[in-house]
Write a protein that holds these residues in place. Structure first.
Motif, PDB file in Angstrom:
ATOM      1  N   SER A 132       0.810  -1.217   0.000  1.00 51.17           N
ATOM      2  CA  SER A 132       0.000   0.000   0.000  1.00 51.17           C
ATOM      3  C   SER A 132       0.843   1.267   0.000  1.00 51.17           C
ATOM      4  N   ALA A 135       1.080   1.656  -3.920  1.00 49.04           N
ATOM      5  CA  ALA A 135      -0.061   1.427  -4.809  1.00 49.04           C
ATOM      6  C   ALA A 135      -1.350   1.541  -4.002  1.00 49.04           C
ATOM      7  N   CYS A 140      -8.477  -0.975  -4.756  1.00 48.47           N
ATOM      8  CA  CYS A 140      -8.580  -1.857  -5.927  1.00 48.47           C
ATOM      9  C   CYS A 140      -9.008  -3.262  -5.517  1.00 48.47           C
ATOM     10  N   THR A 197      -3.868  -2.108 -13.932  1.00 50.18           N
ATOM     11  CA  THR A 197      -3.343  -1.993 -12.566  1.00 50.18           C
ATOM     12  C   THR A 197      -4.405  -2.376 -11.547  1.00 50.18           C
ATOM     13  N   HIS A 198      -5.641  -1.964 -11.772  1.00 49.99           N
ATOM     14  CA  HIS A 198      -6.733  -2.286 -10.849  1.00 49.99           C
ATOM     15  C   HIS A 198      -6.868  -3.805 -10.685  1.00 49.99           C
ATOM     16  N   LEU A 201      -3.851  -5.307  -8.773  1.00 48.68           N
ATOM     17  CA  LEU A 201      -3.914  -5.071  -7.337  1.00 48.68           C
ATOM     18  C   LEU A 201      -5.082  -5.811  -6.689  1.00 48.68           C
ATOM     19  N   TYR A 216       5.130  -5.633  -5.499  1.00 44.14           N
ATOM     20  CA  TYR A 216       4.526  -4.859  -6.574  1.00 44.14           C
ATOM     21  C   TYR A 216       5.396  -3.649  -6.882  1.00 44.14           C
ATOM     22  N   THR A 218       6.543  -0.733 -10.456  1.00 42.81           N
ATOM     23  CA  THR A 218       6.655  -0.474 -11.890  1.00 42.81           C
ATOM     24  C   THR A 218       8.013  -0.974 -12.356  1.00 42.81           C
ATOM     25  N   ASP A 253       4.423  -3.664 -13.073  1.00 43.41           N
ATOM     26  CA  ASP A 253       3.460  -2.773 -13.725  1.00 43.41           C
ATOM     27  C   ASP A 253       4.168  -1.892 -14.751  1.00 43.41           C
TER      28      ASP A 253
END
Length: 316
Positions: A132, A135, A140, A197-198, A201, A216, A218, A253
């Protein structure tokens, strides 16, 4: 589960703090009660003496069983008397004992050498907090993934976007619900704002709740941190090579948004290839809508070769 050493250490420190707080509070509460009710102090002293006498019975030359039964009877009578005094003065019978967060393991985190359920839950909570940080994990979920953004009008290929989105949503939900260390890989393809992404997650949410570790990030941030770690500049990094490779589930991501250079290509290739060899599932999302040369260049051949059998390759 493959949590990082730092996460395990944080959980141990929290458990230790819980235990210390419970025992310290019990000590102060006990002293207060004893000062208020002197008879309780006398009973506690007698109980301690009985306990010491029982521990020394190996030197007793008479009938040990009869002696143990006698001492237990005295102890039970004293405990009963103590309970009566406590309850008649508005206290519970366990008022002198520590109030542990988890009575089962007494906040030690283990029962008979096995990790207690409270310890497992704590690790999951810490894992959730960790993800968290980078992200919107709590925002999500599968339940709040709206299909209203997708058109009911067929596109030029005759595909109805909302119907496709429904299938991808359900496939993602099944993947999360059935997740294990033997799960396959997933890849979400499509332009910005379509829910890649939604869904990633949302999967992470369920997987974390099941007690698995999730990493998680990018592709850009992961590459930058691993570069910093390689050159010893690891004082402010988020992702370590160990964390990325050992997580039960890795979510990369925005693949393709990292700077296209030899180091980044080699880094992403090594991450994915290593995890494939170790049979650890990975989720990749990319804004590329088709497998262009620039995108597939960072994917190991075995990943590309099994694109349809091991990856969710429908565009979203």
């Amino acid at each position: 589960m493959a949590y990082s050493n730092e996460l395990y250490s944080r959980a141990e420190r929290i458990l230790e703090k819980r235990r210390e707080n419970a025992e310290t509070e019990a000590l102060f509460r006990s002293e207060k009660i004893k000062a208020q009710l002197p008879e309780i102090q006398k009973i506690q002293t007698q109980l301690n003496e009985i306990g010491l006498e029982i521990s020394q019975l190996f030197l007793y030359e008479g009938d040990k069983k009869a002696k143990v039964d006698e001492l237990h009877e005295k102890s039970n009578a004293l405990v009963s008397k103590r309970n009566t005094i406590l309850t008649s003065n508005g206290y519970g019978i366990d008022a002198l004992k520590p109030e542990y967060t988890c009575p089962a393991c007494k906040d030690k985190g283990y029962i008979n050498g096995r990790r207690c359920a409270c310890h497992i839950k704590l690790l999951s909570e810490l894992m959730r907090n960790e993800v968290s940080r980078f992200a919107p994990l709590e925002e999500c979920t599968f339940d709040n993934f709206s299909l209203d953004y997708y058109s009911l009008k067929p596109d030029e290929d005759g595909i109805v976007p909302r119907q496709r989105a429904e299938k991808i949503l359900e496939a993602s939900r099944r993947f999360a619900q059935n997740f294990s260390k033997d799960s396959k890989n997933l890849m979400f393809l499509g332009s910005t704002g379509l829910g890649k992404t939604h869904l990633s997650l949302s999967i992470a949410n369920v997987v974390i709740n099941k007690g698995f570790s999730v990493c998680y990030g990018t592709s850009h941030n992961i590459c930058e941190d691993l570069r910093a770690e390689m050159f010893g500049r690891d004082d402010r990094i988020t992702y370590t090579n160990s964390d990325v490779l050992s997580a039960d589930l890795l979510i990369i991501d925005d693949l393709g948004t990292e700077i296209a250079n030899q180091y980044n290509v080699a880094t992403i290739y090594n991450i994915i290839n290593t995890r494939i060899l170790e049979k650890k599932p990975t989720i990749i999302s990319t804004i590329t809508t088709s497998f262009s040369k620039s995108t597939t260049s960072v994917l190991p051949p075995v990943f590309r070769a099994n694109i349809h059998s091991s990856i969710l390759s429908e565009a979203i």
